[in-house]
Design a protein around this motif. Structure first.
Motif, mmCIF file in Angstrom:
data_model
loop_
_atom_site.group_PDB
_atom_site.id
_atom_site.type_symbol
_atom_site.label_atom_id
_atom_site.label_comp_id
_atom_site.label_asym_id
_atom_site.label_seq_id
_atom_site.Cartn_x
_atom_site.Cartn_y
_atom_site.Cartn_z
ATOM 1 N N ARG A 191 0.831 -1.199 0.000
ATOM 2 C CA ARG A 191 0.000 0.000 0.000
ATOM 3 C C ARG A 191 0.867 1.251 0.000
ATOM 4 O O ARG A 191 1.983 1.240 0.523
ATOM 5 C CB ARG A 191 -0.907 -0.002 1.231
ATOM 6 N N PRO A 192 0.368 2.339 -0.547
ATOM 7 C CA PRO A 192 1.132 3.593 -0.478
ATOM 8 C C PRO A 192 1.367 4.000 0.973
ATOM 9 O O PRO A 192 0.481 3.846 1.829
ATOM 10 C CB PRO A 192 0.224 4.597 -1.191
ATOM 11 N N ALA A 193 2.554 4.485 1.269
ATOM 12 C CA ALA A 193 2.866 4.957 2.618
ATOM 13 C C ALA A 193 2.216 6.311 2.843
ATOM 14 O O ALA A 193 1.925 7.059 1.900
ATOM 15 C CB ALA A 193 4.369 5.048 2.816
ATOM 16 N N SER A 194 2.002 6.650 4.111
ATOM 17 C CA SER A 194 1.369 7.929 4.430
ATOM 18 C C SER A 194 1.784 8.373 5.820
ATOM 19 O O SER A 194 1.682 7.600 6.777
ATOM 20 C CB SER A 194 -0.159 7.800 4.354
ATOM 21 N N VAL A 195 2.279 9.596 5.927
ATOM 22 C CA VAL A 195 2.533 10.193 7.241
ATOM 23 C C VAL A 195 1.188 10.651 7.793
ATOM 24 O O VAL A 195 0.489 11.424 7.126
ATOM 25 C CB VAL A 195 3.495 11.388 7.138
ATOM 26 N N PRO A 196 0.785 10.184 8.965
ATOM 27 C CA PRO A 196 -0.521 10.587 9.494
ATOM 28 C C PRO A 196 -0.647 12.110 9.605
ATOM 29 O O PRO A 196 0.143 12.762 10.282
ATOM 30 C CB PRO A 196 -0.552 9.929 10.880
ATOM 31 N N VAL A 197 -1.634 12.672 8.917
ATOM 32 C CA VAL A 197 -1.813 14.122 8.924
ATOM 33 C C VAL A 197 -2.074 14.631 10.331
ATOM 34 O O VAL A 197 -1.655 15.738 10.701
ATOM 35 C CB VAL A 197 -2.959 14.527 7.972
ATOM 36 N N ALA A 198 -2.751 13.822 11.147
ATOM 37 C CA ALA A 198 -3.051 14.251 12.513
ATOM 38 C C ALA A 198 -1.776 14.506 13.300
ATOM 39 O O ALA A 198 -1.711 15.429 14.119
ATOM 40 C CB ALA A 198 -3.903 13.198 13.220
ATOM 41 N N ILE A 199 -0.723 13.691 13.058
ATOM 42 C CA ILE A 199 0.550 13.882 13.737
ATOM 43 C C ILE A 199 1.191 15.186 13.283
ATOM 44 O O ILE A 199 1.668 15.985 14.090
ATOM 45 C CB ILE A 199 1.486 12.687 13.470
ATOM 46 N N VAL A 200 1.220 15.400 11.975
ATOM 47 C CA VAL A 200 1.838 16.619 11.445
ATOM 48 C C VAL A 200 1.111 17.849 11.975
ATOM 49 O O VAL A 200 1.738 18.804 12.463
ATOM 50 C CB VAL A 200 1.817 16.615 9.904
ATOM 51 N N ARG A 201 -0.203 17.819 11.905
ATOM 52 C CA ARG A 201 -0.972 18.978 12.343
ATOM 53 C C ARG A 201 -0.772 19.251 13.834
ATOM 54 O O ARG A 201 -0.580 20.405 14.252
ATOM 55 C CB ARG A 201 -2.454 18.751 12.038
#
Length: 218
Positions: A191-201
């Motif tokens: 699956r495509p990797a993804s940095v959790p947006v909630a962590i970044v925000r």
């Protein structure tokens, strides 16, 4: 942001670089993230010497590993965010620069992401392909999100493809870099990797809260 260093909300964004102590205060702790273990990593402040072929892709490869850039930092701290569940973790670096260099770090990464489709990490001879800019996560003063695939070749076996994701975001003079990857042997491997947006925000919001505090950071 206007010329006086104030964003439209009226919160003052200091133009001065931050110290290592400031960044450690800004960085996530285990108390900030439910379901994650937070570990510190050793970082230095020198400009990254990692290069790519073609050279225009260098700003992307510099975000991987020790998560740096071609610009020296006044301070830099690192964290490994390990998920205790099924969510993705991430490697994170916070770096402080002059106001101009902080913007240049993000701009260089954005331009590389828009111009590159594939490259080789010259230092370790890993190939990367399928570089693709993702929708802006809208974090901090500016942010850029990218997906790509690392290709590890073996003489007597099929290449192994590792999905990677990178997010670079800026709040004032602090640049936050996140990267993550999926273990190709694991359930998320294809699956495509993804940095959790909630962590970044959440991390950029914490930086903003401390930047806006009335008392100077110590």
């Amino acid at each position: 942001m206007n010329s006086e260093g104030t964003d439209p909300s009226g919160i003052n964004t200091p133009d001065e670089p931050r110290s290592e102590a400031d960044l450690n205060r800004m960085a996530f702790t285990a108390e900030d993230l439910d379901g994650y273990e937070v570990n510190r990593t050793v970082q230095d402040t020198v400009a990254s010497g990692r290069t790519a072929d073609p050279a225009k892709c260098g700003p992307i490869v510099q975000t991987l590993g020790q998560s740096g850039s071609a610009y020296a930092a006044t301070a830099r701290v690192g964290r490994i965010l390990l998920s205790e569940g099924d969510d993705s973790g991430a490697n994170m670096t916070l770096a402080s620069h002059s106001a101009g260099d902080a913007r240049r770090v993000v701009q260089a990464f954005r331009e590389a992401a828009e111009r590159c489709t594939a490259f080789t990490d010259v230092e370790v001879s890993f190939d990367y392909e399928a570089v693709e800019v993702q929708p802006d996560p809208g974090c901090g003063d500016e942010s850029v999100s990218v997906r790509l695939t690392q290709v590890v070749s073996y003489p007597d076996d099929k290449p192994v493809r590792v999905p990677f994701a990178v997010v670079v975001a800026r709040k004032g003079t602090t640049v936050a870099m996140f990267y993550t990857f999926n273990d190709p042997r694991g359930p998320q491997g294809k699956r495509p990797a993804s940095v959790p947006v909630a962590i970044v925000r959440a991390q950029l919001e914490k930086i903003g809260e401390l930047e806006a505090s009335a008392a100077p950071l110590k």
